[in-house]
Design an enzyme around this catalytic site. Structure first.
Site, PDB file in Angstrom:
ATOM      1  N   LYS A 158     -21.601 -20.114   6.482  1.00 25.65           N
ATOM      2  CA  LYS A 158     -22.552 -19.312   7.264  1.00 25.65           C
ATOM      3  C   LYS A 158     -22.353 -17.822   7.032  1.00 25.65           C
ATOM      4  CE  LYS A 158     -21.467 -20.556  11.450  1.00 25.65           C
ATOM      5  NZ  LYS A 158     -20.387 -21.514  11.277  1.00 25.65           N
TER       6      LYS A 158
ATOM      7  N   CYS B 168       1.490  -3.026   3.481  1.00 31.89           N
ATOM      8  CA  CYS B 168       1.995  -3.088   4.856  1.00 31.89           C
ATOM      9  C   CYS B 168       3.407  -3.695   4.918  1.00 31.89           C
ATOM     10  CB  CYS B 168       1.003  -3.811   5.750  1.00 31.89           C
ATOM     11  SG  CYS B 168       1.222  -3.329   7.476  1.00 31.89           S
TER      12      CYS B 168
ATOM     13  N   HIS C 224      -3.836  -0.740   4.712  1.00 29.97           N
ATOM     14  CA  HIS C 224      -4.470  -1.859   4.019  1.00 29.97           C
ATOM     15  C   HIS C 224      -5.707  -1.383   3.255  1.00 29.97           C
ATOM     16  CE1 HIS C 224      -2.401  -5.097   6.382  1.00 29.97           C
ATOM     17  NE2 HIS C 224      -2.236  -4.090   7.217  1.00 29.97           N
TER      18      HIS C 224
ATOM     19  N   GLU D  58      -7.354  -2.941   1.107  1.00 28.88           N
ATOM     20  CA  GLU D  58      -8.324  -4.031   0.849  1.00 28.88           C
ATOM     21  C   GLU D  58      -9.533  -4.009   1.778  1.00 28.88           C
ATOM     22  OE1 GLU D  58      -5.211  -4.425   1.850  1.00 28.88           O
ATOM     23  OE2 GLU D  58      -5.080  -5.777   3.560  1.00 28.88           O
TER      24      GLU D  58
END
Ligand code: GLN
Length: 541
Positions: A17, A382, A508, A510
């Site tokens: 979804k 991290c 982070h 990403e």
């Protein structure tokens, strides 16, 4: 007038979804429309921050410090948006708000009920996002599967929104699985039919059905789905398996889904522009090189635990025309069998992701030592950053037993320690250092070359940090802290100038990586892996 698209799921969860929702957004954006997306998570947690990534996948962090469902990551990556806390709604959040209002006396004299008080709160929340984000279309994905008890108040709320916003301003998309039987290879639509019936029972008739199937669904089966779903044949679309997830908007648009939605919502006909997206997809599908990266982690058994990191590596790969092959390695395997660390020499790069608690940390430290001593490109994020500091303290600076107080509270050298403002915090929910914070990058460093700026904003999620009492000692040993908080008290980036590529960050990267706009530190790792493989003496960023 804002338009609302609601996405529900049937048969089972994890049916895709989130990707369909993101793809709808992409098809609309490709036609010049402004969109935003909301994820509803029917669990009672107030946010995703207190959930184990091994059960639920990674916790995604927004600029404003929201700890959210990982689907927000897909929305941000597909739609190049920076979403907010408010783009994720949970049962816990809704009830908390309703109960606070009740205690304040807002409903004085009345009995507070799921309908209308809880459903009103849900509708108000969705409408608030609509007005705050100033868009043409708000996509709302209801997590879980139709028929779940927890989902009912949310489905009731979106059912009411059709009445209040009007038919032409609302659209229901139902995504459901069409399994293929192992033995007969038959596509079975019965589970999908049942989930549509379940949806109708609550008063929602879907306008569009997206049938999720491993194979392309034949015309006959699509007709059957339309018939039983009581929708026209051109409102059934097939989301079959593709090589890259980024192809999904393209395959759905080819089937006419973008055009169908636009027409149905009353937008004028427009030709979609997928040029940039197509370029990125082509780069992903047709790499010239390949690199192998070992991801040494603790939640290695579930790929969703590291989904943003995974995607950031792929975005970086596309930029370098390189296929990135990621092997997930359980850090504990090195602890049990130290010889296994040698297998890391078969990789072009070593990556240590985020993490919490002691399990597996010694194994990760062994992997970092191997990367440092053997000149293998390394990136730590991290916890990966903190463990790199520990490894360096122990093995280069001679600080025996150095550790993080998260791992060993009695360590003689707490090189990583709780942030001062974290002391005394008892509540675990939303109390880490979260969200985007400013970082100053030191000129002349690898970090500066990669970020091309002396000032960056990156997203955080941690309680521990480098202990300032040890920063000098570590730098004397040769470690460079090339990124720090503006007050100079928080170490944010480390690098080893004598190494081919040894880089780690407290933040982070990403979460800010996008197709076609890879994050600098991930790009740094992949490019370094490639350049080393091509025999260059240093990475050419
Ligand atoms: N456990 C570490 C901390 O809390 C690192 C957290 C992380 O990797 N996100 O500081």
């Amino acid at each position: 007038m804002v338009k609302y698209v609601f996405v529900t799921g049937g048969v089972l969860s994890s049916v895709g979804k989130g990707i369909v929702t993101s793809s709808i957004g992409k098809m609309l954006q490709a036609r010049g429309l402004r969109v935003t997306a909301v994820k509803i998570d029917p669990y009672v947690n107030v946010d995703a921050g207190t959930m184990n990534p091994y059960m639920h996948g990674e916790v995604y962090v927004t600029d404003d410090g929201g700890e959210t469902d990982l689907d927000l990551g897909w929305y941000e990556r597909f739609l190049d948006l920076n979403l907010k806390k408010e783009n994720n709604i949970t049962t816990g959040m809704v009830y908390k708000a309703v109960i606070e209002k009740e205690r304040r006396g807002d409903f004085l004299g009345r009995c507070v009920q799921i309908v209308p008080h809880v459903t009103n709160e849900i509708k108000e929340h969705i409408r608030r996002v609509a007005s705050n984000s100033k868009v043409d279309v708000v996509l709302t994905e209801v997590g879980g599967t139709v028929g779940d008890i927890e989902g009912l108040p949310f489905l009731e709320a979106i059912r009411q929104m059709r009445l209040e916003e009007g038919y032409e301003n609302t659209l229901y998309v139902h995504v459901a699985l069409v399994p293929i039987l192992d033995v007969t290879k038959e596509m079975k639509t019965k589970p999908l039919q049942h989930s549509v019936n379940e949806l109708r029972r609550i008063g929602i008739q879907p306008d569009i059905i997206v049938a999720r199937c491993s194979e392309k669904i034949d015309a006959e089966t699509l007709r059957k789905i339309a018939l039983f779903g009581t929708i026209p044949e051109n409102a059934v679309f097939c989301s079959h398996n593709v090589e890259s997830i980024y192809q999904v908007p393209l395959i759905l648009d080819e089937q006419g889904m973008g055009e169908f939605i636009c027409k149905r919502l009353g937008f004028s006909e427009r030709k979609p522009n997928f040029e940039e997206w197509q370029k990125f997809v082509d780069a992903i599908l047709n790499p010239r090189y390949e690199v192998k990266i070992a991801l040494v982690g603790k939640y290695a058994g579930l790929a969703d635990s590291y989904v943003s990191m995974n995607e950031a590596l792929r975005h970086a790969g596309a930029e370098c025309k390189t296929r990135v092959r990621i092997s997930y390695i359980e850090a504990e395997t090195f602890e049990k069998n130290p010889d296994k660390v040698q297998t890391l020499k078969d990789f072009d790069g070593i990556f240590i992701p985020y993490g919490f608690g002691p399990r597996g940390t010694e194994g990760k430290i062994m992997a970092i030592k191997f990367a440092r001593e053997n000149g293998i490109p390394f990136l730590g994020i991290c916890y990966g950053f903190q463990l790199a500091v520990i490894e360096f303290a122990r093995n280069v600076c001679g600080l025996e037993g150095a550790n993080s107080t998260e791992i060993n509270p009695n360590t003689p050298h707490p090189v990583i320690d709780l942030m001062p403002e974290q002391r005394g915090i008892e509540y675990k929910g939303a109390t880490m250092r979260l969200g985007a914070h400013k970082i100053l990058v030191k000129p002349g460093t690898t970090a500066y070359t990669l970020y091309k700026s002396g000032e960056i904003y990156e997203r955080h999620r941690h309680r521990f940090e480098v202990n300032l009492d040890y920063a000098d000692k570590l730098e004397k040993g040769g470690l460079v802290f090339s990124g720090k908080s503006p007050d100079g008290r928080r170490m944010e980036i480390l690098e080893l100038p004598t190494h081919f590529f040894f880089f780690a960050s407290q933040f982070h990267g990403e979460f800010k990586s996008r197709p076609g706009k890879p994050d600098p530190e991930y790009y740094g790792l992949v490019k370094a892996c490639l350049d080393k493989k091509l025999g260059k003496t240093k990475p050419e960023f």
